[in-house]
Motif scaffolding. Structure first.
Motif, PDB file in Angstrom:
ATOM      1  N   LEU A  47     -52.851  55.270 -38.300  1.00  0.00           N
ATOM      2  CA  LEU A  47     -52.468  55.923 -37.044  1.00  0.00           C
ATOM      3  C   LEU A  47     -51.791  54.937 -36.095  1.00  0.00           C
ATOM      4  CD1 LEU A  47     -55.479  58.302 -36.364  1.00  0.00           C
ATOM      5  CD2 LEU A  47     -53.136  58.936 -36.982  1.00  0.00           C
ATOM      6  N   ASN A  48     -52.277  53.706 -36.022  1.00  0.00           N
ATOM      7  CA  ASN A  48     -51.644  52.692 -35.174  1.00  0.00           C
ATOM      8  C   ASN A  48     -50.216  52.407 -35.622  1.00  0.00           C
ATOM      9  OD1 ASN A  48     -53.871  52.393 -33.526  1.00  0.00           O
ATOM     10  ND2 ASN A  48     -54.697  50.675 -34.684  1.00  0.00           N
ATOM     11  N   ARG A  49     -49.999  52.368 -36.921  1.00  0.00           N
ATOM     12  CA  ARG A  49     -48.667  52.085 -37.442  1.00  0.00           C
ATOM     13  C   ARG A  49     -47.713  53.264 -37.268  1.00  0.00           C
ATOM     14  NH1 ARG A  49     -48.327  47.627 -41.025  1.00  0.00           N
ATOM     15  NH2 ARG A  49     -50.329  46.607 -41.246  1.00  0.00           N
ATOM     16  N   LEU A  50     -48.256  54.466 -37.206  1.00  0.00           N
ATOM     17  CA  LEU A  50     -47.410  55.654 -37.064  1.00  0.00           C
ATOM     18  C   LEU A  50     -46.974  55.884 -35.621  1.00  0.00           C
ATOM     19  CD1 LEU A  50     -49.242  58.085 -39.481  1.00  0.00           C
ATOM     20  CD2 LEU A  50     -47.048  56.948 -39.851  1.00  0.00           C
ATOM     21  N   GLY A  51     -47.591  55.202 -34.685  1.00  0.00           N
ATOM     22  CA  GLY A  51     -47.195  55.323 -33.286  1.00  0.00           C
ATOM     23  C   GLY A  51     -48.063  56.296 -32.516  1.00  0.00           C
ATOM     24  N   ALA A  52     -47.679  56.498 -31.268  1.00  0.00           N
ATOM     25  CA  ALA A  52     -48.496  57.288 -30.333  1.00  0.00           C
ATOM     26  C   ALA A  52     -48.573  58.764 -30.716  1.00  0.00           C
ATOM     27  CB  ALA A  52     -47.948  57.143 -28.920  1.00  0.00           C
ATOM     28  N   GLY A  60     -42.066  61.838 -44.412  1.00  0.00           N
ATOM     29  CA  GLY A  60     -41.205  60.666 -44.484  1.00  0.00           C
ATOM     30  C   GLY A  60     -41.806  59.409 -43.911  1.00  0.00           C
ATOM     31  N   ALA A  61     -42.859  59.543 -43.126  1.00  0.00           N
ATOM     32  CA  ALA A  61     -43.397  58.397 -42.391  1.00  0.00           C
ATOM     33  C   ALA A  61     -44.286  57.493 -43.232  1.00  0.00           C
ATOM     34  CB  ALA A  61     -44.175  58.897 -41.173  1.00  0.00           C
ATOM     35  N   ILE A  62     -44.953  58.032 -44.234  1.00  0.00           N
ATOM     36  CA  ILE A  62     -45.890  57.233 -45.025  1.00  0.00           C
ATOM     37  C   ILE A  62     -45.308  56.993 -46.414  1.00  0.00           C
ATOM     38  CG2 ILE A  62     -48.184  57.153 -46.045  1.00  0.00           C
ATOM     39  CD1 ILE A  62     -49.246  58.597 -43.681  1.00  0.00           C
ATOM     40  N   THR A  63     -45.199  55.719 -46.779  1.00  0.00           N
ATOM     41  CA  THR A  63     -44.639  55.336 -48.069  1.00  0.00           C
ATOM     42  C   THR A  63     -45.635  54.466 -48.833  1.00  0.00           C
ATOM     43  OG1 THR A  63     -43.663  53.332 -47.157  1.00  0.00           O
ATOM     44  CG2 THR A  63     -42.294  55.328 -47.106  1.00  0.00           C
ATOM     45  N   VAL A  82     -50.491  64.868 -48.398  1.00  0.00           N
ATOM     46  CA  VAL A  82     -49.983  65.833 -47.432  1.00  0.00           C
ATOM     47  C   VAL A  82     -50.005  67.169 -48.157  1.00  0.00           C
ATOM     48  CG1 VAL A  82     -48.024  66.582 -46.044  1.00  0.00           C
ATOM     49  CG2 VAL A  82     -48.586  64.156 -46.190  1.00  0.00           C
ATOM     50  N   GLY A  83     -50.722  68.122 -47.580  1.00  0.00           N
ATOM     51  CA  GLY A  83     -50.964  69.358 -48.321  1.00  0.00           C
ATOM     52  C   GLY A  83     -51.904  69.028 -49.464  1.00  0.00           C
ATOM     53  N   GLU A  85     -50.628  67.522 -52.348  1.00  0.00           N
ATOM     54  CA  GLU A  85     -49.909  66.575 -53.195  1.00  0.00           C
ATOM     55  C   GLU A  85     -49.976  65.159 -52.623  1.00  0.00           C
ATOM     56  OE1 GLU A  85     -48.199  66.910 -56.163  1.00  0.00           O
ATOM     57  OE2 GLU A  85     -48.986  68.952 -56.276  1.00  0.00           O
ATOM     58  N   ILE A  86     -49.976  64.192 -53.527  1.00  0.00           N
ATOM     59  CA  ILE A  86     -49.972  62.792 -53.102  1.00  0.00           C
ATOM     60  C   ILE A  86     -48.662  62.485 -52.382  1.00  0.00           C
ATOM     61  CG2 ILE A  86     -49.039  61.885 -55.282  1.00  0.00           C
ATOM     62  CD1 ILE A  86     -51.742  59.937 -53.821  1.00  0.00           C
ATOM     63  N   GLN A  87     -48.765  61.850 -51.247  1.00  0.00           N
ATOM     64  CA  GLN A  87     -47.586  61.427 -50.486  1.00  0.00           C
ATOM     65  C   GLN A  87     -47.287  59.960 -50.750  1.00  0.00           C
ATOM     66  OE1 GLN A  87     -45.398  63.033 -48.468  1.00  0.00           O
ATOM     67  NE2 GLN A  87     -44.325  61.098 -48.241  1.00  0.00           N
ATOM     68  N   ALA A  88     -48.351  59.153 -50.733  1.00  0.00           N
ATOM     69  CA  ALA A  88     -48.185  57.712 -50.934  1.00  0.00           C
ATOM     70  C   ALA A  88     -49.521  57.128 -51.377  1.00  0.00           C
ATOM     71  CB  ALA A  88     -47.721  57.042 -49.643  1.00  0.00           C
ATOM     72  N   SER A  89     -49.449  55.923 -51.960  1.00  0.00           N
ATOM     73  CA  SER A  89     -50.654  55.270 -52.445  1.00  0.00           C
ATOM     74  C   SER A  89     -50.469  53.758 -52.393  1.00  0.00           C
ATOM     75  CB  SER A  89     -50.937  55.691 -53.889  1.00  0.00           C
ATOM     76  OG  SER A  89     -52.036  54.977 -54.416  1.00  0.00           O
ATOM     77  N   SER A  90     -51.575  53.056 -52.182  1.00  0.00           N
ATOM     78  CA  SER A  90     -51.527  51.596 -52.265  1.00  0.00           C
ATOM     79  C   SER A  90     -51.591  51.143 -53.713  1.00  0.00           C
ATOM     80  CB  SER A  90     -52.689  50.986 -51.475  1.00  0.00           C
ATOM     81  OG  SER A  90     -53.920  51.362 -52.040  1.00  0.00           O
ATOM     82  N   ARG A  91     -51.891  52.054 -54.614  1.00  0.00           N
ATOM     83  CA  ARG A  91     -51.931  51.766 -56.058  1.00  0.00           C
ATOM     84  C   ARG A  91     -51.122  52.824 -56.816  1.00  0.00           C
ATOM     85  NH1 ARG A  91     -56.538  48.668 -57.760  1.00  0.00           N
ATOM     86  NH2 ARG A  91     -55.493  48.736 -59.755  1.00  0.00           N
ATOM     87  N   PRO A  92     -49.815  52.898 -56.578  1.00  0.00           N
ATOM     88  CA  PRO A  92     -49.008  53.951 -57.220  1.00  0.00           C
ATOM     89  C   PRO A  92     -48.994  53.852 -58.743  1.00  0.00           C
ATOM     90  CG  PRO A  92     -47.587  52.335 -56.153  1.00  0.00           C
ATOM     91  CD  PRO A  92     -48.995  52.015 -55.752  1.00  0.00           C
ATOM     92  N   GLU A  93     -49.293  52.680 -59.284  1.00  0.00           N
ATOM     93  CA  GLU A  93     -49.287  52.534 -60.737  1.00  0.00           C
ATOM     94  C   GLU A  93     -50.336  53.403 -61.420  1.00  0.00           C
ATOM     95  OE1 GLU A  93     -51.899  49.209 -59.098  1.00  0.00           O
ATOM     96  OE2 GLU A  93     -49.954  50.036 -58.575  1.00  0.00           O
ATOM     97  N   LEU A  94     -51.433  53.729 -60.711  1.00  0.00           N
ATOM     98  CA  LEU A  94     -52.452  54.610 -61.285  1.00  0.00           C
ATOM     99  C   LEU A  94     -51.908  56.020 -61.480  1.00  0.00           C
ATOM    100  CD1 LEU A  94     -55.594  53.491 -59.252  1.00  0.00           C
ATOM    101  CD2 LEU A  94     -54.989  52.874 -61.599  1.00  0.00           C
ATOM    102  N   TYR A  95     -51.030  56.443 -60.597  1.00  0.00           N
ATOM    103  CA  TYR A  95     -50.417  57.766 -60.718  1.00  0.00           C
ATOM    104  C   TYR A  95     -49.240  57.736 -61.682  1.00  0.00           C
ATOM    105  CZ  TYR A  95     -53.437  58.813 -56.894  1.00  0.00           C
ATOM    106  OH  TYR A  95     -54.559  58.977 -56.127  1.00  0.00           O
ATOM    107  N   ASP A  96     -48.492  56.636 -61.663  1.00  0.00           N
ATOM    108  CA  ASP A  96     -47.374  56.498 -62.603  1.00  0.00           C
ATOM    109  C   ASP A  96     -47.881  56.513 -64.045  1.00  0.00           C
ATOM    110  OD1 ASP A  96     -45.727  56.334 -60.405  1.00  0.00           O
ATOM    111  OD2 ASP A  96     -45.536  54.143 -60.482  1.00  0.00           O
TER     112      ASP A  96
END
Length: 168
Positions: A47-52, A60-63, A82-83, A85-96
């Motif tokens: 939330l801090n990184r996404l702004g006020a 588009g905001a979370i990668t 989001v909804g 479906e996965i939007q982003a992950s710190s470990r995308p290789e697990l999904y890949d």
């Protein structure tokens, strides 16, 4: 003599059973608190990184790279949905590698999205290896749901087992 021996072993079996049950309950409780705390830290950092005033939806905001940076700072790997479906992950290789489903589980979706619960915990598995997954509803200041973040304990069980061993 046989009756005396069997009478002496019954309390040992009961003690062993309840000790094992208590240890497993303690383990789950420690993991639950740990997951809740880590989700709070990760959610706050996001939330801090996404702004006020983050916009709904967050598509588009979370990668993955943002999640990887947050994971490096917080020490917690996590996923953002989001909804359903996965939007982003710190470990995308697990999904890949298709080790983990890219969709939010139906129980987590029902609990966090439909019922509006802030936190939900469930058991999932990779093959035969079960682990706990915590889910937290990420909201903006107006209370609108932005996303659901998840954190899995697949790599934390050993540390919890060591903690329980020290206690006993």
């Amino acid at each position: 003599l046989a009756a005396l021996l069997s009478l002496a072993t019954i309390p040992l079996f009961l003690l062993s059973y309840y000790d094992r049950k208590f240890t497993e309950e303690s383990r789950l409780e420690i993991l639950r608190y740990q997951v809740e705390d880590e989700l709070r830290v990760v959610g706050s950092d996001l939330l801090n990184r996404l702004g006020a005033a983050p916009q709904v939806p967050l598509t588009g905001a979370i990668t993955d790279s943002l999640c990887e940076r947050v994971a490096q700072e917080t020490g917690s790997d996590f996923n953002v949905y989001v909804g359903n479906e996965i939007q982003a992950s710190s470990r995308p290789e697990l999904y890949d590698a298709e080790l983990i489903d890219s969709r939010l589980s139906s129980a987590a979706y029902r609990s966090t999205v439909l019922e509006g619960r802030k936190f939900f915990l469930q058991t999932e598995s990779i093959g035969r290896y079960p682990f706990l997954v915590g889910y937290e509803r990420l909201e903006n200041a107006q209370g609108e749901q932005l996303a659901v973040i998840s954190l899995f304990t697949a790599f934390k069980h050993q540390a919890v087992d060591q903690e329980l061993f020290k206690r006993s």
